[in-house]
Design a protein around this motif. Structure first.
Motif, PDB file in Angstrom:
ATOM      1  N   VAL A   1     -10.926  11.753 -21.881  1.00 44.30           N
ATOM      2  CA  VAL A   1     -11.611  11.681 -22.791  1.00 44.30           C
ATOM      3  C   VAL A   1     -11.671  13.299 -23.364  1.00 44.30           C
ATOM      4  O   VAL A   1     -11.434  14.086 -22.179  1.00 44.30           O
ATOM      5  CB  VAL A   1     -13.463  11.702 -22.384  1.00 44.30           C
ATOM      6  CG1 VAL A   1     -13.727  12.399 -23.642  1.00 44.30           C
ATOM      7  CG2 VAL A   1     -13.751  10.350 -22.244  1.00 44.30           C
TER       8      VAL A   1
ATOM      9  N   ASP B   1     -13.466  13.880 -18.420  1.00 44.95           N
ATOM     10  CA  ASP B   1     -13.493  14.591 -19.168  1.00 44.95           C
ATOM     11  C   ASP B   1     -12.537  15.835 -19.521  1.00 44.95           C
ATOM     12  O   ASP B   1     -12.078  16.393 -18.766  1.00 44.95           O
ATOM     13  CB  ASP B   1     -15.584  15.272 -19.552  1.00 44.95           C
ATOM     14  CG  ASP B   1     -15.755  15.596 -21.223  1.00 44.95           C
ATOM     15  OD1 ASP B   1     -15.214  14.768 -21.375  1.00 44.95           O
ATOM     16  OD2 ASP B   1     -16.979  15.156 -20.968  1.00 44.95           O
TER      17      ASP B   1
ATOM     18  N   THR C   1     -18.722   7.580 -23.959  1.00 47.35           N
ATOM     19  CA  THR C   1     -18.554   7.542 -22.514  1.00 47.35           C
ATOM     20  C   THR C   1     -19.705   7.113 -22.081  1.00 47.35           C
ATOM     21  O   THR C   1     -19.138   6.282 -20.587  1.00 47.35           O
ATOM     22  CB  THR C   1     -18.732   8.827 -22.318  1.00 47.35           C
ATOM     23  OG1 THR C   1     -17.411   9.528 -23.233  1.00 47.35           O
ATOM     24  CG2 THR C   1     -17.978   9.785 -20.743  1.00 47.35           C
TER      25      THR C   1
ATOM     26  N   LYS D   1     -18.666  11.197 -28.986  1.00 48.07           N
ATOM     27  CA  LYS D   1     -17.513  11.019 -27.528  1.00 48.07           C
ATOM     28  C   LYS D   1     -18.324  10.628 -26.898  1.00 48.07           C
ATOM     29  O   LYS D   1     -18.531  10.039 -25.901  1.00 48.07           O
ATOM     30  CB  LYS D   1     -17.038  11.835 -27.180  1.00 48.07           C
ATOM     31  CG  LYS D   1     -15.715  12.939 -28.305  1.00 48.07           C
ATOM     32  CD  LYS D   1     -14.462  13.824 -26.726  1.00 48.07           C
ATOM     33  CE  LYS D   1     -15.234  14.605 -26.703  1.00 48.07           C
ATOM     34  NZ  LYS D   1     -14.926  15.641 -27.559  1.00 48.07           N
TER      35      LYS D   1
END
Length: 740
Positions: A450, A424, A353, A349
């Motif tokens: 995310v 996030d 990102t 992730k």
């Protein structure tokens, strides 16, 4: 703690008073002629008043014995000497010592009655015009109005600081409003438990069938269930819960609900064959969130030309090659308005990102990085090597004392200066915060969310991440491939095992995941203490301040309350050079690790570079740097910010050597010591264990019963949350359809 008792006497002098919340330190001359220091919530107090206070004697390191008042009865001064002392204190605007003497000389023991009821007589005193007489009377009436609200609250053992809030809302009308409808205290703004307000109202003579009681009970059920994550309640459930709460007949509750709907306080709508009942603000939050998300998704925007070329350049610069799923995420971010990026630990992730940030910047977009908590924002900053901030701070959140509401400076009129926003830790974002964020983004702004959908859902109402995923209304990439270097970590392997319902591997031979079997609670606690005090610092080189103890529960012998007591005694024992302050059940000491337990929008903080601001939020963790010798001020360092707490704020702090898994959400620690012991059934679930394991970066040590982890991994019971967001998104943001 000292013994519970009562002190009576006359106020001699006021040492300290916080006008906002009434926290006071005063000198009281007792009937035995002894001068004692009394501390507590005693707003607008002045010398000359008589007090009867119930509470506890506490020992202060510098000031010695103090009386901490829990309830206070107040009598106005009666003798001429007391009256002069009271009026000379400046408590009434426009009356100083000289005027006080002249008033008492003229009216004697009746002075206060004259000021309140016959102000025209005041102008017979030298130096008081009839205009000034009316001003003095108005100021005194305001003071007595506030005092009477306080006396009303004190009589029913309610927090006296509510008086300030009631008075700000209703002014001189506060007491009449309370007497007409005490149930207003059960609303969101004042937060008194419904059962307590109900008892007061019934003792005041309100009937069990009075409409204000039934309506308050309906609203209370909806408000209370926000705390269980529900955005709405189905009508039959709401009616049944209210009937049970107050023992009212069904037709009375139906009538109350219909009245609330006709007033607009409750909104009812059919959602997937369910009659959904919403508090008005939650209905608006949900429909607005769906509408704005879809508008962002559908906004015309220039498709990223040359995306392939940009991605190739980024791979060269960063010296990496994106895996297929990561590349898909970066490409989709360029081509869509709203993107959901999900995955567990070790699935890349962070790399994805970072790639999206670099791509957006390569496209010339202004990017804003956000996270729901301070710890999560700090971690995002470190991983993306760019400034990230909390959603609250970016939105310029303030708290309106008058209305008890959260207000955001950034909104549609003054949007965020960003062409792309990346959020996030989306699992922690609740519906009201999502609404506030979407209101503040410019039309056509790109939004990337995310998160890890298998972590615990938000503490607040809604299930935003889960609803978004299940709606299939926005582009989503789910990262599933665990990378080889991550596979070497037993923490990551075990997290994925738990997530698929298998027990974690508890055997030895793992490099970063260990299990110590301790079934007896006292041995378990002792082992946790030893790990933090000596074993991990000495054997693994991890200092105690980088170890976080987690437990699923606060309660019991192995809950966080008990663990914090043991850890504080071991890691930060009393010492002659350490100042400390006792507050309630806790003793705060210089060097202690503490956590803020609720949002406080008014606490001032300062950074090392001199930047100042306000707001310390629920879950923020800091270290006590200094307690002044008087014990009145406690200086706490929260990461890069320092705040000074007055004693009235200490009730918002808890020890943080150990914390619950829920409180640790969004944070990551170098080492985690996780308690594996029985707790309430609702906590013995997969989401809690998975979230706990994924908090550890380098090392995880589980201590306790070896049967528990397997049971938790097996139990995927998720409490259902009533939410209509998924349905609204599927139906194009319209307002007829939904369920969680």
């Amino acid at each position: 703690m000292g013994e519970r008792c009562t002190v009576e006497g006359t106020v001699q002098h006021v040492i300290f008073q916080n006008e906002e919340n009434g926290y006071t330190v005063l000198g009281l001359l007792t009937e035995e002629g002894e001068l004692v220091t009394v501390v507590g919530c005693i707003p607008c107090v002045a010398p000359g008043e008589k007090l009867t206070a119930d509470g506890l004697w506490v020992s202060h390191p510098s000031y010695g014995q103090q009386f901490a008042a829990e309830t206070v009865e107040r009598l106005m001064p009666e003798t001429e000497e007391e009256l002069i002392s009271y009026l000379s204190s400046g408590i009434i605007k426009g009356v100083g010592p000289a005027t006080a003497e002249r008033l008492v000389e003229r009216f004697g023991g009746e002075t206060l009655a004259v000021i309140e009821e016959e102000p025209e007589r005041l102008s017979t005193v030298k130096g008081i015009t009839s205009k000034r007489a009316m001003e003095i009377s108005a100021a005194f009436r305001e003071l007595t109005g506030l005092r009477r609200v306080m006396e009303f609250l004190a009589r029913y053992e309610l927090p006296v600081e509510l008086a300030m809030r009631l008075y700000r809302t209703y002014g001189a009308d506060a007491l009449p409003r309370l007497r007409a409808d005490p149930y207003l205290l059960a609303g969101e703004r004042y937060g008194v438990a419904f059962a307590d307000v109900d008892e007061i109202a019934l003792s005041m003579g309100f009937g069990g069938d009075s409409p204000c009681r039934t309506e308050a009970a309906v609203l209370y059920e909806l408000e209370h269930n926000l705390g269980n994550g529900h955005v709405f309640l189905p009508r039959p459930k709401l009616l049944a819960a209210t009937e049970q709460l107050i023992g009212a007949p069904p037709e009375l509750v139906e009538q109350a609900l219909d009245t609330l709907e006709s007033r607009g306080a409750v909104v009812e709508e059919q959602i997937a064959r369910v009659d959904a009942c919403y508090l008005r603000r939650m209905y608006l939050a949900e429909s607005e969130t769906a509408r704005r998300l879809l508008a962002l998704r559908d906004a015309p925007r220039s498709q990223g030309r040359g995306v392939e070329k940009l991605i190739r350049e980024m791979e060269e610069q960063q010296g990496i090659a994106y895996a297929p799923q990561q590349r898909q995420a970066v490409e989709l971010a360029a081509r869509t308005g709203v993107l959901l990026l999900t995955g567990g630990p070790g699935t890349g992730k962070t790399t994805s990102t970072r790639g999206i940030v670099a791509l957006f910047e390569g496209m010339g977009l202004q990017v804003l990085l956000l996270a729901p908590t301070g710890r999560a924002a700090k971690r995002m900053s470190e991983l993306c090597r760019r400034e990230a901030q909390t959603i609250h701070r970016a939105l310029g959140m303030t708290y309106n004392e008058l209305t008890g509401e959260t207000v955001f400076k950034k909104n549609g009129k003054e949007p965020l200066e960003a062409d792309a926003v990346i959020v996030d830790e989306m699992s922690m974002v609740d519906l009201p915060l999502m609404q506030a964020l979407l209101e503040a983004v410019k039309p056509g702004c790109r939004l990337v969310m995310v998160g890890d959908p298998d972590q615990l859902p938000s503490v607040g109402p809604g299930n935003v991440l889960g609803d978004l995923l299940r709606s299939h209304a926005v582009a989503a990439v789910s990262l599933t491939e665990v990378f080889r270097q991550a596979e070497r970590s037993a923490i990551i392997r075990n997290a994925h095992a738990v997530n698929s319902g298998r027990p974690p591997e508890l055997g030895s031979g793992q490099n970063d995941f260990f299990f110590l079997c301790r079934r007896a609670p006292d041995r378990l606690v002792q082992t946790v203490v030893d790990l933090c005090r000596t074993r991990l610092p000495d054997n693994m080189g991890i200092p105690a301040d980088q170890i976080q103890v987690l437990s699923p529960t606060r309660r019991g012998l192995t809950g966080t309350v008990s663990l914090n007591r043991a850890l504080q005694a071991a890691l930060n024992p009393p010492a002659p050079d350490k100042h400390q302050k006792t507050w309630g059940e806790l003793t705060f000491r210089e060097g202690d690790r503490v956590m803020q337990t609720r949002n406080n929008y008014d606490v001032l903080w300062q950074k090392d570079d001199g930047e100042m601001g306000t707001g310390i939020f629920n879950g923020d963790v800091g270290v006590i740097q200094e307690i002044d010798p008087g014990g009145e001020l406690v200086t706490i360092r929260f990461d890069d910010r320092t705040s000074v707490y007055t004693p009235d704020l200490l009730g918002q702090l808890d020890m943080a050597y150990a914390m619950t898994v829920h409180k640790a959400q969004g944070s990551e620690y170098r080492a985690v010591v996780l308690v594996s012991a029985p707790a309430a059934a609702s906590l013995m679930v997969r989401g809690v264990l998975y979230t706990a394991i994924t908090r550890a970066r380098e090392l995880l040590v589980m201590v306790g019963d070896d049967v528990i982890p397997g049971k938790m991994a097996e139990n995927d019971r998720q409490a259902r949350r009533y939410s209509g967001l998924r349905r609204r998104l599927m139906q194009g943001g319209g307002s007829d359809g939904a369920s969680g």
